[in-house]
Scaffold this motif. Structure first.
Motif, PDB file in Angstrom:
ATOM      1  N   UNK A   1       3.978  10.273  69.974  1.00 23.34           N
ATOM      2  CA  UNK A   1       3.744  11.518  70.355  1.00 23.34           C
ATOM      3  C   UNK A   1       2.365  12.195  69.961  1.00 23.34           C
ATOM      4  N   UNK A   2       2.024  11.790  68.492  1.00 23.62           N
ATOM      5  CA  UNK A   2       1.069  12.519  67.804  1.00 23.62           C
ATOM      6  C   UNK A   2      -0.205  11.712  68.323  1.00 23.62           C
ATOM      7  N   UNK A   3      -0.335  10.391  68.555  1.00 31.08           N
ATOM      8  CA  UNK A   3      -1.307   9.681  68.745  1.00 31.08           C
ATOM      9  C   UNK A   3      -1.482   9.879  70.373  1.00 31.08           C
ATOM     10  N   UNK A   4      -0.614  10.381  71.171  1.00 28.18           N
ATOM     11  CA  UNK A   4      -0.830  10.579  72.712  1.00 28.18           C
ATOM     12  C   UNK A   4      -1.489  11.983  72.513  1.00 28.18           C
ATOM     13  N   UNK A   5      -1.093  12.866  71.663  1.00 24.33           N
ATOM     14  CA  UNK A   5      -1.882  14.280  71.674  1.00 24.33           C
ATOM     15  C   UNK A   5      -3.201  13.841  71.370  1.00 24.33           C
ATOM     16  N   UNK A   6      -3.544  13.229  70.136  1.00 26.49           N
ATOM     17  CA  UNK A   6      -4.859  12.908  69.458  1.00 26.49           C
ATOM     18  C   UNK A   6      -5.812  12.232  70.716  1.00 26.49           C
ATOM     19  N   UNK A   7      -5.017  11.262  71.364  1.00 26.12           N
ATOM     20  CA  UNK A   7      -5.989  10.874  72.719  1.00 26.12           C
ATOM     21  C   UNK A   7      -6.441  11.777  73.488  1.00 26.12           C
ATOM     22  N   UNK A   8      -5.361  12.783  74.032  1.00 24.45           N
ATOM     23  CA  UNK A   8      -5.598  13.832  74.953  1.00 24.45           C
ATOM     24  C   UNK A   8      -6.394  14.534  74.603  1.00 24.45           C
ATOM     25  N   UNK A   9      -6.605  14.952  73.442  1.00 24.87           N
ATOM     26  CA  UNK A   9      -7.501  16.050  72.847  1.00 24.87           C
ATOM     27  C   UNK A   9      -9.079  15.513  72.472  1.00 24.87           C
ATOM     28  N   UNK A  10      -8.952  14.160  72.490  1.00 28.70           N
ATOM     29  CA  UNK A  10     -10.525  13.533  72.340  1.00 28.70           C
ATOM     30  C   UNK A  10     -10.663  12.991  70.855  1.00 28.70           C
ATOM     31  N   UNK A  11      -9.374  13.172  69.926  1.00 24.95           N
ATOM     32  CA  UNK A  11      -9.735  12.997  68.448  1.00 24.95           C
ATOM     33  C   UNK A  11      -9.471  11.171  68.376  1.00 24.95           C
ATOM     34  N   UNK A  12      -8.897  10.590  69.246  1.00 28.13           N
ATOM     35  CA  UNK A  12      -8.519   9.232  69.093  1.00 28.13           C
ATOM     36  C   UNK A  12      -8.680   8.506  70.282  1.00 28.13           C
TER      37      UNK A  12
END
Length: 90
Positions: free
Chosen positions: A24-35
């Motif tokens: 979930x956190x990786x998906x959030x970071x991807x959608x926020x442009x961090x990862x």
């Protein structure tokens, strides 16, 4: 510091997080442009790797500076003070 890390590499270094929460956190970071996420479909099962974007690297730098300030002025955390963020296993 290795640029791309697979999900299991990240999970191994984060022992207190469940696979579901990490996902979930990786998906959030991807959608926020961090990862950014890279999927290798040439193997079965497909494998995913993750890497910080320039934005994520910039946030990492800022977070490291905050840690240094806290260690200097507010906290006495021996373990954290001995670890350079860039070499941190998290």
């Amino acid at each position: 510091m290795k640029k791309w890390k697979r999900f299991n590499e990240l999970k191994k270094n984060l022992s207190d997080i469940t696979p579901k929460v990490l996902s979930q956190r990786l998906k959030e970071m991807c959608s926020n442009g961090l990862v950014k996420k890279k999927v290798n479909t040439s193997v079965v099962p497909h494998s995913s790797s993750y890497s910080l974007t320039p934005c994520g690297k910039d946030l990492f730098r800022i977070t490291k500076q905050c840690k240094e300030w806290v260690l200097k002025w507010k906290a006495e955390n021996e373990l954290c003070s001995e670890t350079d963020c860039i070499n941190c296993q998290f």
